[in-house]
Design a protein around this motif. Sequence first.
Motif, PDB file in Angstrom:
ATOM      1  N   GLN A  66      19.520 120.237 -31.581  1.00 44.74           N
ATOM      2  CA  GLN A  66      18.220 119.710 -31.196  1.00 44.74           C
ATOM      3  C   GLN A  66      17.225 120.846 -30.971  1.00 44.74           C
ATOM      4  O   GLN A  66      17.562 121.863 -30.363  1.00 44.74           O
ATOM      5  CB  GLN A  66      18.340 118.890 -29.901  1.00 44.74           C
ATOM      6  N   PRO A  67      15.981 120.705 -31.468  1.00 46.11           N
ATOM      7  CA  PRO A  67      14.972 121.736 -31.217  1.00 46.11           C
ATOM      8  C   PRO A  67      14.561 121.750 -29.746  1.00 46.11           C
ATOM      9  O   PRO A  67      14.411 120.697 -29.127  1.00 46.11           O
ATOM     10  CB  PRO A  67      13.803 121.312 -32.116  1.00 46.11           C
ATOM     11  N   VAL A  68      14.410 122.957 -29.201  1.00 42.15           N
ATOM     12  CA  VAL A  68      14.000 123.133 -27.807  1.00 42.15           C
ATOM     13  C   VAL A  68      12.835 124.111 -27.774  1.00 42.15           C
ATOM     14  O   VAL A  68      12.841 125.112 -28.505  1.00 42.15           O
ATOM     15  CB  VAL A  68      15.157 123.678 -26.945  1.00 42.15           C
ATOM     16  N   VAL A  69      11.841 123.838 -26.954  1.00 42.42           N
ATOM     17  CA  VAL A  69      10.706 124.747 -26.788  1.00 42.42           C
ATOM     18  C   VAL A  69      10.466 124.971 -25.300  1.00 42.42           C
ATOM     19  O   VAL A  69      10.221 124.020 -24.554  1.00 42.42           O
ATOM     20  CB  VAL A  69       9.420 124.196 -27.443  1.00 42.42           C
ATOM     21  N   GLU A  70      10.575 126.225 -24.865  1.00 42.20           N
ATOM     22  CA  GLU A  70      10.184 126.591 -23.506  1.00 42.20           C
ATOM     23  C   GLU A  70       8.711 126.998 -23.547  1.00 42.20           C
ATOM     24  O   GLU A  70       8.313 127.819 -24.376  1.00 42.20           O
ATOM     25  CB  GLU A  70      11.009 127.768 -22.992  1.00 42.20           C
ATOM     26  N   ARG A  71       7.914 126.461 -22.648  1.00 39.23           N
ATOM     27  CA  ARG A  71       6.487 126.758 -22.612  1.00 39.23           C
ATOM     28  C   ARG A  71       6.159 127.509 -21.321  1.00 39.23           C
ATOM     29  O   ARG A  71       6.471 127.041 -20.227  1.00 39.23           O
ATOM     30  CB  ARG A  71       5.684 125.465 -22.723  1.00 39.23           C
ATOM     31  N   TRP A  72       5.526 128.678 -21.477  1.00 41.72           N
ATOM     32  CA  TRP A  72       5.209 129.538 -20.347  1.00 41.72           C
ATOM     33  C   TRP A  72       3.722 129.879 -20.321  1.00 41.72           C
ATOM     34  O   TRP A  72       3.084 129.937 -21.364  1.00 41.72           O
ATOM     35  CB  TRP A  72       5.992 130.847 -20.432  1.00 41.72           C
ATOM     36  N   ARG A  73       3.206 130.141 -19.128  1.00 39.40           N
ATOM     37  CA  ARG A  73       1.856 130.674 -18.962  1.00 39.40           C
ATOM     38  C   ARG A  73       1.901 131.857 -17.994  1.00 39.40           C
ATOM     39  O   ARG A  73       2.657 131.835 -17.016  1.00 39.40           O
ATOM     40  CB  ARG A  73       0.887 129.610 -18.453  1.00 39.40           C
ATOM     41  N   VAL A  74       1.108 132.862 -18.304  1.00 36.01           N
ATOM     42  CA  VAL A  74       1.101 134.083 -17.512  1.00 36.01           C
ATOM     43  C   VAL A  74      -0.237 134.224 -16.800  1.00 36.01           C
ATOM     44  O   VAL A  74      -1.301 134.120 -17.431  1.00 36.01           O
ATOM     45  CB  VAL A  74       1.350 135.314 -18.406  1.00 36.01           C
ATOM     46  N   TYR A  75      -0.175 134.457 -15.493  1.00 38.80           N
ATOM     47  CA  TYR A  75      -1.364 134.648 -14.660  1.00 38.80           C
ATOM     48  C   TYR A  75      -1.222 135.987 -13.923  1.00 38.80           C
ATOM     49  O   TYR A  75      -0.122 136.542 -13.855  1.00 38.80           O
ATOM     50  CB  TYR A  75      -1.501 133.501 -13.662  1.00 38.80           C
ATOM     51  N   PRO A  76      -2.305 136.517 -13.358  1.00 40.26           N
ATOM     52  CA  PRO A  76      -2.204 137.800 -12.652  1.00 40.26           C
ATOM     53  C   PRO A  76      -1.197 137.787 -11.504  1.00 40.26           C
ATOM     54  O   PRO A  76      -0.562 138.809 -11.220  1.00 40.26           O
ATOM     55  CB  PRO A  76      -3.634 138.020 -12.126  1.00 40.26           C
ATOM     56  N   ASP A  77      -1.025 136.633 -10.851  1.00 38.92           N
ATOM     57  CA  ASP A  77      -0.147 136.577  -9.686  1.00 38.92           C
ATOM     58  C   ASP A  77       1.167 135.851  -9.932  1.00 38.92           C
ATOM     59  O   ASP A  77       1.982 135.724  -9.011  1.00 38.92           O
ATOM     60  CB  ASP A  77      -0.866 135.909  -8.518  1.00 38.92           C
ATOM     61  N   SER A  78       1.405 135.384 -11.171  1.00 37.38           N
ATOM     62  CA  SER A  78       2.628 134.610 -11.386  1.00 37.38           C
ATOM     63  C   SER A  78       2.915 134.411 -12.871  1.00 37.38           C
ATOM     64  O   SER A  78       2.033 134.562 -13.725  1.00 37.38           O
ATOM     65  CB  SER A  78       2.520 133.236 -10.711  1.00 37.38           C
ATOM     66  N   THR A  79       4.171 134.064 -13.160  1.00 34.45           N
ATOM     67  CA  THR A  79       4.607 133.624 -14.484  1.00 34.45           C
ATOM     68  C   THR A  79       5.139 132.210 -14.309  1.00 34.45           C
ATOM     69  O   THR A  79       6.007 131.980 -13.464  1.00 34.45           O
ATOM     70  CB  THR A  79       5.712 134.540 -15.037  1.00 34.45           C
ATOM     71  N   VAL A  80       4.627 131.266 -15.096  1.00 34.42           N
ATOM     72  CA  VAL A  80       4.892 129.851 -14.841  1.00 34.42           C
ATOM     73  C   VAL A  80       5.603 129.208 -16.029  1.00 34.42           C
ATOM     74  O   VAL A  80       5.137 129.276 -17.170  1.00 34.42           O
ATOM     75  CB  VAL A  80       3.580 129.091 -14.563  1.00 34.42           C
ATOM     76  N   LEU A  81       6.760 128.577 -15.746  1.00 34.23           N
ATOM     77  CA  LEU A  81       7.464 127.775 -16.733  1.00 34.23           C
ATOM     78  C   LEU A  81       6.995 126.338 -16.601  1.00 34.23           C
ATOM     79  O   LEU A  81       7.091 125.733 -15.527  1.00 34.23           O
ATOM     80  CB  LEU A  81       8.973 127.849 -16.500  1.00 34.23           C
ATOM     81  N   LEU A  82       6.457 125.775 -17.693  1.00 32.82           N
ATOM     82  CA  LEU A  82       5.974 124.405 -17.692  1.00 32.82           C
ATOM     83  C   LEU A  82       7.172 123.472 -17.896  1.00 32.82           C
ATOM     84  O   LEU A  82       7.796 123.474 -18.955  1.00 32.82           O
ATOM     85  CB  LEU A  82       4.938 124.200 -18.796  1.00 32.82           C
ATOM     86  N   ILE A  83       7.492 122.708 -16.873  1.00 32.41           N
ATOM     87  CA  ILE A  83       8.715 121.907 -16.870  1.00 32.41           C
ATOM     88  C   ILE A  83       8.520 120.620 -17.668  1.00 32.41           C
ATOM     89  O   ILE A  83       7.561 119.871 -17.457  1.00 32.41           O
ATOM     90  CB  ILE A  83       9.143 121.570 -15.432  1.00 32.41           C
ATOM     91  N   GLU A  84       9.467 120.379 -18.572  1.00 31.88           N
ATOM     92  CA  GLU A  84       9.529 119.139 -19.332  1.00 31.88           C
ATOM     93  C   GLU A  84      10.977 118.647 -19.318  1.00 31.88           C
ATOM     94  O   GLU A  84      11.911 119.449 -19.312  1.00 31.88           O
ATOM     95  CB  GLU A  84       9.064 119.354 -20.772  1.00 31.88           C
ATOM     96  N   ALA A  85      11.167 117.347 -19.332  1.00 31.10           N
ATOM     97  CA  ALA A  85      12.522 116.796 -19.346  1.00 31.10           C
ATOM     98  C   ALA A  85      13.104 116.893 -20.747  1.00 31.10           C
ATOM     99  O   ALA A  85      12.414 116.621 -21.734  1.00 31.10           O
ATOM    100  CB  ALA A  85      12.507 115.342 -18.893  1.00 31.10           C
ATOM    101  N   PRO A  86      14.380 117.294 -20.882  1.00 31.80           N
ATOM    102  CA  PRO A  86      15.026 117.345 -22.196  1.00 31.80           C
ATOM    103  C   PRO A  86      15.088 115.963 -22.835  1.00 31.80           C
ATOM    104  O   PRO A  86      15.221 114.944 -22.153  1.00 31.80           O
ATOM    105  CB  PRO A  86      16.432 117.868 -21.883  1.00 31.80           C
ATOM    106  N   GLU A  87      15.007 115.928 -24.164  1.00 31.30           N
ATOM    107  CA  GLU A  87      15.082 114.667 -24.896  1.00 31.30           C
ATOM    108  C   GLU A  87      16.384 113.936 -24.589  1.00 31.30           C
ATOM    109  O   GLU A  87      16.444 112.701 -24.592  1.00 31.30           O
ATOM    110  CB  GLU A  87      14.967 114.933 -26.394  1.00 31.30           C
ATOM    111  N   GLN A  88      17.455 114.678 -24.297  1.00 31.18           N
ATOM    112  CA  GLN A  88      18.737 114.048 -23.995  1.00 31.18           C
ATOM    113  C   GLN A  88      18.654 113.139 -22.772  1.00 31.18           C
ATOM    114  O   GLN A  88      19.377 112.140 -22.676  1.00 31.18           O
ATOM    115  CB  GLN A  88      19.818 115.114 -23.779  1.00 31.18           C
ATOM    116  N   MET A  89      17.775 113.485 -21.832  1.00 35.21           N
ATOM    117  CA  MET A  89      17.634 112.633 -20.657  1.00 35.21           C
ATOM    118  C   MET A  89      16.928 111.324 -21.007  1.00 35.21           C
ATOM    119  O   MET A  89      17.282 110.255 -20.501  1.00 35.21           O
ATOM    120  CB  MET A  89      16.895 113.370 -19.547  1.00 35.21           C
ATOM    121  N   TYR A  90      15.917 111.420 -21.860  1.00 35.20           N
ATOM    122  CA  TYR A  90      15.261 110.201 -22.323  1.00 35.20           C
ATOM    123  C   TYR A  90      16.274 109.319 -23.066  1.00 35.20           C
ATOM    124  O   TYR A  90      16.288 108.095 -22.902  1.00 35.20           O
ATOM    125  CB  TYR A  90      14.083 110.537 -23.238  1.00 35.20           C
ATOM    126  N   GLU A  91      17.105 109.958 -23.883  1.00 36.82           N
ATOM    127  CA  GLU A  91      18.112 109.210 -24.638  1.00 36.82           C
ATOM    128  C   GLU A  91      19.115 108.539 -23.700  1.00 36.82           C
ATOM    129  O   GLU A  91      19.536 107.399 -23.934  1.00 36.82           O
ATOM    130  CB  GLU A  91      18.837 110.154 -25.597  1.00 36.82           C
TER     131      GLU A  91
END
Length: 214
Positions: A66-91
Amino acid sequence: MKSLFSVFLLLLAGSAAASEPWICTDAGTRLVYEESIGGERTATLDKLVSVESDGEIRLSYTRQGQPVVERWRVYPDSTVLLIEAPEQMYELLRTMQVEEVEITARNQVLPAEMNPGEEFPGFGFTLSGQKEGERTSISVLSDRVRVVARERIKTPAGKFEATRIEYRTTTTTGDTTMEIPMTQWIAPGIGLVRQEIPVLGEITSVIELQKIIQ
């Protein structure tokens, strides 16, 4: 119980001040990891780094076909992982005949500076929907992250000055609950270099960086 643990896997001695973000930002770089359980290799995760026009950092790879994409954003005071539920949970919810599924999520925010002993909020998400007129949900919630140490760690990809952090996470499906501790070593400019999750007794699930291809 085994399926809950598999879903969970789909989803970080001095001051640790990141001069670089807690993720690789060099587009085209490949971070190759090996996943194992009890010393037996279970998967290779070949993560390709890309940078979107809006500055979002993406790590794309395939896991269990299954394709997986981790999405991140970088700010001066932090590095942020944008949380998404895996497709397996929807299934999983679909197989339970749950309808009108909605998600609420809390992103993982890694402070630019982390000192041993400090704690900060963890990540989390809840999927909920309707089944036979009642609310049914699945959740993965980390109530806190604790900074343990700044230490050198050796991996097949080389030696890294990394920060060791521990998560306290609870995964819940209906009346079934699993408390799953997780330890990660993260390095500035790279991100995850090693992750350990105890499975049963002395058996541990490990994800470790094998090589960096630029």
